[in-house]
Design an enzyme around this catalytic site. Structure first.
Site, PDB file in Angstrom:
ATOM      1  N   ASP A   1       1.026  -0.680   0.048  1.00 38.70           N
ATOM      2  CA  ASP A   1      -0.084   0.090  -0.058  1.00 38.70           C
ATOM      3  C   ASP A   1       0.827   1.170  -0.177  1.00 38.70           C
ATOM      4  OD1 ASP A   1      -2.378   1.592  -0.285  1.00 38.70           O
ATOM      5  OD2 ASP A   1      -2.847   1.055   1.591  1.00 38.70           O
TER       6      ASP A   1
ATOM      7  N   PHE B   1      -3.676  10.418   4.945  1.00 35.85           N
ATOM      8  CA  PHE B   1      -3.418   9.354   4.849  1.00 35.85           C
ATOM      9  C   PHE B   1      -2.402   8.193   4.085  1.00 35.85           C
ATOM     10  CE2 PHE B   1      -7.842   9.548   6.079  1.00 35.85           C
ATOM     11  CZ  PHE B   1      -7.687   8.939   8.010  1.00 35.85           C
ATOM     12  N   GLY B   2      -1.491   7.686   4.736  1.00 38.67           N
ATOM     13  CA  GLY B   2      -0.349   6.611   3.677  1.00 38.67           C
ATOM     14  C   GLY B   2       0.430   6.907   3.905  1.00 38.67           C
TER      15      GLY B   2
HETATM   16  O1  DOR Z   1      -2.959   5.251   3.711  1.00 35.77           O
HETATM   17  C1  DOR Z   1      -3.664   5.201   2.744  1.00 35.77           C
HETATM   18  N1  DOR Z   1      -3.134   6.106   1.633  1.00 35.77           N
HETATM   19  N2  DOR Z   1      -4.753   4.279   2.110  1.00 35.77           N
HETATM   20  C2  DOR Z   1      -5.864   4.452   1.056  1.00 35.77           C
HETATM   21  O2  DOR Z   1      -6.881   3.349   0.981  1.00 35.77           O
HETATM   22  C3  DOR Z   1      -5.381   5.308   0.031  1.00 35.77           C
HETATM   23  C4  DOR Z   1      -3.872   5.755  -0.068  1.00 35.77           C
HETATM   24  C5  DOR Z   1      -4.011   6.834  -0.812  1.00 35.77           C
HETATM   25  O3  DOR Z   1      -3.806   7.085  -1.421  1.00 35.77           O
HETATM   26  O4  DOR Z   1      -3.131   7.712   0.213  1.00 35.77           O
END
Ligand code: DOR
Length: 432
Positions: A309, A327-328
């Protein structure tokens, strides 16, 4: 020139091989697995790679990355993302469609494939969107996407909230022999949550995302998979409840598979106490109990794949209040060492089982040519040193958003071969 990899511990889950032997490559194909004395090459002397004390595996397939191109090239591009993959020992990546514009039509898929051909250095498999613009409303032309070259469809980053839309997606995907990768999250239950809903979120005064936000959608999508017979692949499983639901679904022979990400089997929501926005991911870091159940799911085969991810964001974007940061986290360069350090070295998974989840299971689920060392298949190979220790200091990725910076990990790729070409040697990209 032919390449002969000698003296390595060769692991190939598809052929149940785990022994010290050689691998011969000619052009872009694997020719033979066997000892040097048995191997005859085609005239010219092959390039010899001594893999003594190293492990030779099929190239790692990361079925969950975000490359950000087109639209957010300041975070990552196909060029930088594939270089990050190469350094991480990843030879194939699935790129998610939540770009700008969204990969929801033939032209967008063609753009990715063309860019990947011209500027990428590992195999890039585009994932098309389920719904136009990731709106959750109108289905994309799934047959057209398949013809253009997608390996799957997903609205990842967003759930498909409407159950009828998801039902139709599974039906059409089945018609075109594709699986649906589901981001399972009930947005109403998540509300505006920014971390796991728990004692810690109460303590920190941050809005929580309950486990049930994931669990109810996993349950719904399993029910829809049973109804339609469409293959469902659940992305980034993070909760104890999801693992149990998927375990039951598999027992009931419902066509479901899933993946877990390293941060969900290594970290807990306690990390959020630092307010470091590099602990902000979706789904969020959960509790010790969830981590334990994810590991059990990996052990008993409920969880098929390990995926990064990889979600790059710039320092400016992440350098905000916890509530406001995106997020990410990046993950391509830590996928393998986190798996080795936290699962293999701790004896929670055998090396064979870990490699299975990084290579042959993705191959099997998504029907890929890569993911095995079977003679005749594509020469995508990763050579790893499972004993080397390193502190994570920087990334080749354009973005540096990782909670693992400064951590000492064990087990890194030392060579990456894609289509019979050495593209990374000891951390150095050779194609540039
Ligand atoms: O943490 C995340 N980032 N979860 C996701 O489902 C999307 C992703 C993003 O595209 O940044």
């Amino acid at each position: 020139m032919d390449i002969l990899i000698k003296n390595g511990r060769v692991i190939d889950p598809v052929n149940k091989i785990d022994r010290v032997t050689g691998v011969l490559i000619s052009e872009d194909r694997i020719v033979k697995i066997g000892n040097l004395s048995e191997v005859k090459t085609s005239g010219e002397k092959p390039k010899i790679i001594d893999a003594k004390n190293k492990v030779v595996i099929p190239g790692i397939i990361d079925i969950h990355t975000h490359l950000r191109e087109p639209g957010h090239e300041e975070e990552e591009t196909i060029a930088t993302g594939t270089r990050s993959a190469a350094v991480g020992g990843v030879t194939s990546i699935f790129c998610m469609p939540n770009t700008h514009p969204v990969i929801d039509n033939q032209t967008a898929v063609e753009f990715i494939l063309l860019k990947a051909k011209n500027e990428g250095i590992v195999n890039v498999f585009p994932v098309g969107a389920i719904t136009k613009g990731l709106s959750g409303e109108d289905l994309t032309e799934i047959g057209e996407l398949k013809k253009a070259g997608v390996v799957s469809i997903s609205d990842d980053g967003n759930p498909v909230m409407d159950a009828l839309v998801m039902r139709r997606a599974l039906e059409y995907a089945k018609m075109f022999d594709l699986s649906v990768i589901a981001h399972c999250e009930d947005k109403n239950l998540s509300e505006d949550g920014v971390m796991n809903e728990s004692y810690t979120s109460t303590l920190l005064g941050l809005r929580g995302i309950p486990n049930e936000s994931e669990d109810v959608m996993v349950a719904r999508d399993i029910i829809l998979s049973a109804l339609t017979g469409g293959h469902l692949h659940i992305a980034h499983v993070s909760t104890k409840g999801s693992v149990e639901l998927i375990r039951q679904a598999k027992r009931n022979k419902i066509p479901v598979s899933c993946e877990a990400c390293p941060h969900h089997f290594t970290l807990t929501d306690e990390m959020v106490k630092t307010y470091d926005t590099n602990t902000k991911v979706n789904p969020p870091l959960r509790t010790e109990e969830d981590v334990r159940e994810i590991i059990k799911g990996l052990q008993d085969g409920t969880i098929d794949c390990i995926a990064s991810d990889h979600a790059p964001h710039t320092e400016e974007e992440k350098n905000k209040e916890y509530d406001l940061a995106p997020f990410g986290i990046v993950g391509l360069e830590t996928l393998l060492p986190l798996t080795i350090t936290y699962l293999v070295k701790t004896k929670k998974l055998s090396l064979m089982a870990a490699i299975t989840k990084l290579t042959s299971n993705p191959k099997k689920i998504f029907k890929l040519d890569s993911g095995t060392l079977t003679p005749g298949s594509k020469a995508d190979i990763t050579i790893i040193d499972i004993n080397v220790e390193r502190v994570i200091k920087d990334f080749v990725s354009k973005s540096k958003n990782s909670p693992f910076l400064g951590k000492k990990l064990q087990g890194f790729a030392v060579m990456t071969i894609v289509n019979g070409k050495i593209i990374m040697d000891n951390g150095k990209i050779l194609s540039d």
